[in-house]
Structure formats: structure tokens, C-alpha cells
Design a protein around this motif. Structure first.
Motif, PDB file in Angstrom:
ATOM      1  N   LYS A   1      13.361  43.587 -75.231  1.00 53.20           N
ATOM      2  CA  LYS A   1      14.704  43.969 -74.796  1.00 53.20           C
ATOM      3  C   LYS A   1      15.367  44.786 -75.895  1.00 53.20           C
ATOM      4  CE  LYS A   1      16.107  39.722 -74.291  1.00 53.20           C
ATOM      5  NZ  LYS A   1      14.890  38.959 -74.607  1.00 53.20           N
ATOM      6  N   ALA A   2      16.423  45.500 -75.527  1.00 51.01           N
ATOM      7  CA  ALA A   2      17.145  46.324 -76.505  1.00 51.01           C
ATOM      8  C   ALA A   2      17.659  45.464 -77.660  1.00 51.01           C
ATOM      9  CB  ALA A   2      18.294  47.055 -75.829  1.00 51.01           C
ATOM     10  N   THR A   3      17.997  44.214 -77.357  1.00 48.09           N
ATOM     11  CA  THR A   3      18.529  43.309 -78.379  1.00 48.09           C
ATOM     12  C   THR A   3      17.459  42.802 -79.346  1.00 48.09           C
ATOM     13  OG1 THR A   3      18.313  41.508 -76.769  1.00 48.09           O
ATOM     14  CG2 THR A   3      20.481  42.543 -76.988  1.00 48.09           C
ATOM     15  N   ASP A   4      16.201  43.117 -79.062  1.00 47.20           N
ATOM     16  CA  ASP A   4      15.108  42.684 -79.949  1.00 47.20           C
ATOM     17  C   ASP A   4      14.944  43.604 -81.153  1.00 47.20           C
ATOM     18  OD1 ASP A   4      14.355  40.421 -78.483  1.00 47.20           O
ATOM     19  OD2 ASP A   4      13.089  41.619 -77.140  1.00 47.20           O
ATOM     20  N   VAL A   5      15.663  44.736 -81.147  1.00 42.68           N
ATOM     21  CA  VAL A   5      15.581  45.690 -82.259  1.00 42.68           C
ATOM     22  C   VAL A   5      16.996  46.067 -82.684  1.00 42.68           C
ATOM     23  CG1 VAL A   5      13.402  46.634 -81.409  1.00 42.68           C
ATOM     24  CG2 VAL A   5      15.565  47.735 -80.762  1.00 42.68           C
ATOM     25  N   SER A   6      17.100  46.797 -83.777  1.00 41.81           N
ATOM     26  CA  SER A   6      18.394  47.322 -84.228  1.00 41.81           C
ATOM     27  C   SER A   6      18.355  48.839 -84.109  1.00 41.81           C
ATOM     28  CB  SER A   6      18.660  46.931 -85.686  1.00 41.81           C
ATOM     29  OG  SER A   6      18.729  45.534 -85.832  1.00 41.81           O
ATOM     30  N   TYR A   7      19.323  49.408 -83.410  1.00 43.36           N
ATOM     31  CA  TYR A   7      19.389  50.861 -83.267  1.00 43.36           C
ATOM     32  C   TYR A   7      20.355  51.450 -84.291  1.00 43.36           C
ATOM     33  CZ  TYR A   7      16.756  50.768 -78.901  1.00 43.36           C
ATOM     34  OH  TYR A   7      15.761  50.625 -77.958  1.00 43.36           O
TER      35      TYR A   7
END
Length: 344
Positions: free
Chosen positions: A163-169
């Protein structure tokens, strides 16, 4: 081959840079001054906009265009939604996100028929990368949070179960700052456009794991053709300023027509020196890689909007595919008229 094209196309540039005559009488423009917001103008993603500006095609249509460049598409979108810009030169999928929030914005001329975005992992920070799962907890550079580079990264991650929350953008722009962020170790991976990605790839700084810089690559990632860069505005603006929007579409389609026959030398002489990022050869290699992804006539392909909607709805829970009216996302009327006008 490259040198031959450089010399054979030089004459075309000389002709193009002469004041462009108007082809016939035009309807009176509702607005002659138009502000356009763009997120990362130096990217090939927005090359048609730059070409139309640099060769005077907007002026030839009677337009006084002011282009404001932002760090990424999401920032440019905010400028248009907030009213500080009239039109956005941005990603087609923004019209979907906006409609999902009950905001009516519409694409009225296409600049790109593929996203031109590649995702790569740093060979220095992640030398043992094997699968998408390895990206969990990592820092991924995008042009700006919420931009099309962010969207493609989200899609790629979702196919690896992340999910997008699994990484830091982290926003790194689309120029020299993006190169520095990757090479200095500020980020572990990057989702970006050319010329940045080709420069990192050819120097061995990244390993490409997903690529939409070609039509085949786009088909592989999205399962169909994906409309990309375009000019879009609120439906209210388009309805109130049809002649102005037609003039904008004319200028972009004129630029697209020029790009169909322009050689590498023409491109080098036309874009600002800063866009080359200090390496003309790599810039031209980048252009060669993405050339086929540039739109031909400004017309949105019939199946493209559905492909875009399916892709976004697959990972963005705020977008409900059955609630989106695809027909309201775009109009081809302006591009069709412009295409007819600039027929050889």
C-alpha cells in the motif's frame, strides 16, 4: 543516423522560428491573457507545451500565455482549482481524481499518449533488490506527492501487495534535484520522467523495475493505452471561453505536428538550455526513448479514459469507478477542429 537528422532537420527549425502566420480569420477570443500551471515543465512529459511556447504558436493564436512552473502536477492542479491559474498542463488522471471529489474538470487537448514514467531502485541503496516487497519501508522520490509519478508508483506497489502507506514518498521535482536526491542517498527508489530516468539508468544509478516510456511498456503496466499529459480546465471555464480553449488547442496541436518531423537538432535548439541538465547526448537519448509516447493530433483515444479509470480505482479507494462519468472527463471537439486546421 543522429548526425544526419541533426543536419537535415536544421532547416525545419529555421522555418518554424519565423513569425507564424495565422491561417485564417479566427473568432474573437473571450480572453487573450491565459495563465497555465504546469508541474515540471522541463520534463519530456510536457515537451509539446514548451515547443508551442518557444516557437510562438500561442502568440500566433492571439494568446498572451503565462506559464507558471511548479514542482509537480499536484501543485499545478491546486493552482487551477484554487483559481490562481486558468488552465492546467497536467496528467489526464487528475480529471478523474477531481470528479471523484465532485469537481468538474475536463481535458480538451492531449499532449501525451503514454505516461513516460519509469520506476527504478537505487543500485547503491538497494543492490540486492529482488521483488517489490523489498520496497516496504523505503523512501521513494516522486516529482511531488499526489502527482502522476506518485500515482504510477502506487499502482506498481499495489501489484506487489504493498500500500502507499508502506513507503515514504518524497518530492524531488523532475530535474537536477531528482538526480541529486537519488545519487546522494536521500531516497532508495524513484518514480520519475525523462530525461531524469534515462540519465540515471545510463549512468548505472538505477535498476528500472517498471517502465511506461514506450507504448508497449504502457500496455504492459496499464493493460491499455493511457492518456497522459493534457491541457485541462474547469468545465465552467471551457464553456465560458470556447474560442480561447480552441486557440490553446490549436497551439498545442501545431506543436505536436512540428514534433512529428522535428529532428534531434531541432529539439536541442528549441528547448531552454537548462532542460538539457548538462548532457546533450543523454538528453537526445532520452528524447529518442519517449518520442513515440508524444501525442500525434491532440485527440484522446476512445479506450484511454477507461484504462486510466480502471488503473486508479484499483489502488485508490476514494475513486469509485461506477460513480465516474467518463464522458465528462474529456472532449475531443477542440482537438478535432485543430487537427483539421493543420492538415498538410
Amino acid at each position: 543516423m543522429l548526425n544526419r537528422r541533426l543536419f537535415t532537420s536544421a532547416g525545419a527549425l529555421a522555418a518554424a522560428t519565423i513569425a507564424v502566420p495565422r491561417l485564417h480569420a479566427q473568432p474573437k477570443l473571450e480572453k487573450t491573457k491565459v495563465s497555465i500551471a504546469v508541474g515540471g515543465k522541463a520534463a519530456f512529459y510536457y515537451l509539446p507545451l514548451t515547443i508551442s511556447e518557444q516557437l510562438g504558436y500561442f502568440k500566433a493564436e492571439g494568446l498572451d500565455v503565462e506559464i507558471s512552473d511548479f514542482a509537480g502536477g499536484a501543485r499545478a492542479l491546486q493552482a487551477v482549482v484554487g483559481g490562481s491559474a486558468d488552465v492546467c498542463s497536467g496528467a489526464f488522471e487528475h480529471t478523474i481524481n477531481l470528479q471523484a471529489k465532485n469537481q468538474a474538470f475536463q481535458c480538451f487537448v492531449l499532449q501525451g499518449r503514454a505516461p513516460q514514467i519509469a520506476v527504478g531502485v537505487s543500485t547503491k541503496a538497494m543492490p540486492n533488490y529482488k521483488t517489490l516487497a523489498d520496497l516496504k519501508g523505503k523512501k521513494i522520490g516522486v516529482s511531488a506527492p499526489g502527482s502522476s509519478t506518485n500515482m504510477v508508483a502506487n499502482l506498481v506497489l499495489s501489484r506487489g501487495g504493498l500500500k502507499a502507506t508502506d513507503v515514504s514518498y518524497i518530492g524531488v521535482g523532475v530535474a537536477a534535484g531528482a538526480l541529486t536526491a537519488l545519487r546522494s542517498g536521500q531516497i532508495d527508489a524513484i518514480s520519475n520522467t525523462d530525461p531524469v530516468m534515462t540519465m540515471l539508468e545510463q549512468k548505472g544509478d538505477v535498476k528500472i523495475i517498471s517502465d511506461t516510456r514506450t507504448l508497449k511498456g504502457t500496455q504492459d503496466v496499464f493493460g491499455g493505452m493511457m492518456p497522459a499529459a493534457c491541457l485541462y480546465a474547469s468545465m465552467e471555464y471551457i464553456q465560458k471561453n470556447p474560442n480561447t480553449c480552441q486557440a490553446l488547442a490549436n497551439a498545442i496541436v501545431h506543436g505536436l505536428k512540428w514534433l512529428q518531423t522535428a529532428g534531434p537538432g531541432d529539439i536541442i535548439k528549441t528547448v531552454p538550455e537548462a532542460y538539457l541538465l548538462g548532457d546533450r547526448a543523454l538528453y537526445l537519448a532520452s528524447f529518442d526513448k519517449v518520442r513515440e509516447s508524444i501525442a500525434i493530433d491532440g485527440i484522446v483515444p476512445a479506450d484511454g479514459p477507461k484504462t486510466a479509470l480502471t488503473a486508479i480505482a484499483s489502488f485508490d479507494t476514494s475513486v469509485k469507478a461506477d460513480k465516474i462519468d467518463i464522458a465528462k472527463l474529456y472532449t475531443n471537439e477542440f482537438a478535432k477542429r485543430a487537427k483539421d486546421r493543420f492538415k498538410a
